[in-house]
Design a protein around this motif. Sequence first.
Motif, PDB file in Angstrom:
ATOM      1  N   ASP A 104      -3.987 -45.751  24.220  1.00  0.00           N
ATOM      2  CA  ASP A 104      -2.432 -45.852  24.472  1.00  0.00           C
ATOM      3  C   ASP A 104      -1.529 -45.554  23.073  1.00  0.00           C
ATOM      4  N   LEU A 105      -0.977 -44.715  23.206  1.00  0.00           N
ATOM      5  CA  LEU A 105      -0.112 -44.267  22.009  1.00  0.00           C
ATOM      6  C   LEU A 105       1.425 -44.731  22.134  1.00  0.00           C
ATOM      7  N   SER A 106       1.860 -45.579  23.446  1.00  0.00           N
ATOM      8  CA  SER A 106       3.186 -45.903  23.816  1.00  0.00           C
ATOM      9  C   SER A 106       3.509 -47.233  23.038  1.00  0.00           C
ATOM     10  N   THR A 107       2.674 -47.999  22.419  1.00  0.00           N
ATOM     11  CA  THR A 107       2.698 -49.216  21.645  1.00  0.00           C
ATOM     12  C   THR A 107       3.498 -48.658  20.185  1.00  0.00           C
ATOM     13  N   ARG A 108       4.117 -50.163  19.892  1.00  0.00           N
ATOM     14  CA  ARG A 108       4.741 -50.033  18.744  1.00  0.00           C
ATOM     15  C   ARG A 108       3.978 -51.434  17.863  1.00  0.00           C
ATOM     16  N   ARG A 109       3.790 -51.042  16.544  1.00  0.00           N
ATOM     17  CA  ARG A 109       2.924 -52.082  15.902  1.00  0.00           C
ATOM     18  C   ARG A 109       4.000 -52.287  14.381  1.00  0.00           C
ATOM     19  N   ASP A 110       4.006 -53.693  13.876  1.00  0.00           N
ATOM     20  CA  ASP A 110       4.269 -53.809  12.522  1.00  0.00           C
ATOM     21  C   ASP A 110       3.105 -53.886  11.643  1.00  0.00           C
ATOM     22  N   ILE A 111       3.262 -52.679  10.677  1.00  0.00           N
ATOM     23  CA  ILE A 111       2.007 -52.224   9.683  1.00  0.00           C
ATOM     24  C   ILE A 111       2.301 -52.737   8.404  1.00  0.00           C
ATOM     25  N   THR A 112       1.577 -53.016   7.669  1.00  0.00           N
ATOM     26  CA  THR A 112       1.596 -53.343   6.230  1.00  0.00           C
ATOM     27  C   THR A 112       0.711 -53.001   5.442  1.00  0.00           C
ATOM     28  N   ASP A 113       0.959 -52.347   4.175  1.00  0.00           N
ATOM     29  CA  ASP A 113      -0.021 -51.974   2.998  1.00  0.00           C
ATOM     30  C   ASP A 113      -0.472 -52.936   2.478  1.00  0.00           C
ATOM     31  N   ILE A 114      -1.945 -53.395   2.498  1.00  0.00           N
ATOM     32  CA  ILE A 114      -2.596 -54.531   1.905  1.00  0.00           C
ATOM     33  C   ILE A 114      -2.414 -54.655   0.421  1.00  0.00           C
TER      34      ILE A 114
END
Length: 400
Positions: free
Chosen positions: A262-272
């Motif tokens: 599913d590509l309809s989601t949105r996510r908070d992404i951080t560079d480690i």
Amino acid sequence: MLSIWRLSFLALLNSLVRSEPVVAVAHVVSRSPTFFEEWSPCHATRGHGKKALVTGITGMLGSHVAEALLEKGYEVAGVVRPRSNLRNVAAFQSKVTLVTAELTDPWRVLRLLESQRPDFIFHFAAQAFNSLSFEQPAETLHTNLMSTLHLLEAMRELKLKSTKIIIAGSSTVYGASTEAYDGPVPEEAPLQPVSPYGVSKAATEMLALSYVRAHGLHVVVPRFFIHLAPRGVESLALHDFARQVAMVERGLLSPPVLRHGDLSTRRDITDIVDSAPVVVCLGEVAPSGTVVNLGSNVSYSMQHLLHEMVRLSPSWGEGNGSHLGKLRLEQDVSRLRAYDERIVMANISKVQQLTGWVPRPNISLLLRMLLDYWRHETAFRFPETNAAPRTREEEAMAEL
């Protein structure tokens, strides 16, 4: 600072000499250091004379935090399993002490802490893949809960009350609660996990906090939203996308189809690499019992991220892979989860108040680094195949 063009040219020359796949290396000098406000307590160097024990040191998160600890002057020991792959720690293995232990064995954990007596424990070892937990719920719950229990019990038994343990939490503990927030999710949101992994992290967190109240242990729980960097595995969606692109580039997927969920989601992404010094600082300055969100406060469309990644590859044909032999995208229903949160974004005001951290995400650079990592990884796994095609920068350089 060298330009991207010059770096790509140097990478091209180097690959020709060594007969290795060509990979752009601009990210080596382009990553910005972690930014803290002037008042931040994180500017202090506190590690000299102190020992940090990192469980899961061979993982994506553990290996980067271990490097941040070394930079702060800590003596670092890492827990590995008997069959652990040590490639993720190869660059700094000579600077750390590796100790073999199964954290699901309570006797071994007790002996481990008795011999090490660390000032800090960074507990990252886990069955850490949300999607896999639907297939292996019992393993997920047992591994994540029992390994944490054994560490806490060993600390209690050995009276290590001056030792601080930082236990990796997860945004998956919020689960269905994310649907109730039209914006960033705060730490006060109800815990309503929707996956066995989320349940395991909620239970682990509550167990750890009970040891704060009942036994006076010093526990800090950062709830990690999605964190990414090289050294990951294909169980993580963006890593899997990068892996499939690299496989197509080397002619290892036929037809050249990238399969996704599913590509309809949105996510908070951080560079480690950006957040690893923050994790170290939280261990140093956060009061016992602190639970804090750790994310970027930016929510990304998974569809947009996938499209951005495939555009970095010369195997991508305009019109979504319409050219013969070019990469194209296709949804795979087997990759769809029973429940998937629509939008997830972290409220990070608490971590900013504690540390003065200001995230500066560069998602385009992160996507390029993931793709470069999987080009190297694919070449390592399949050395007999043809070298990967040139990247767009290298194509442009060749036309000059």
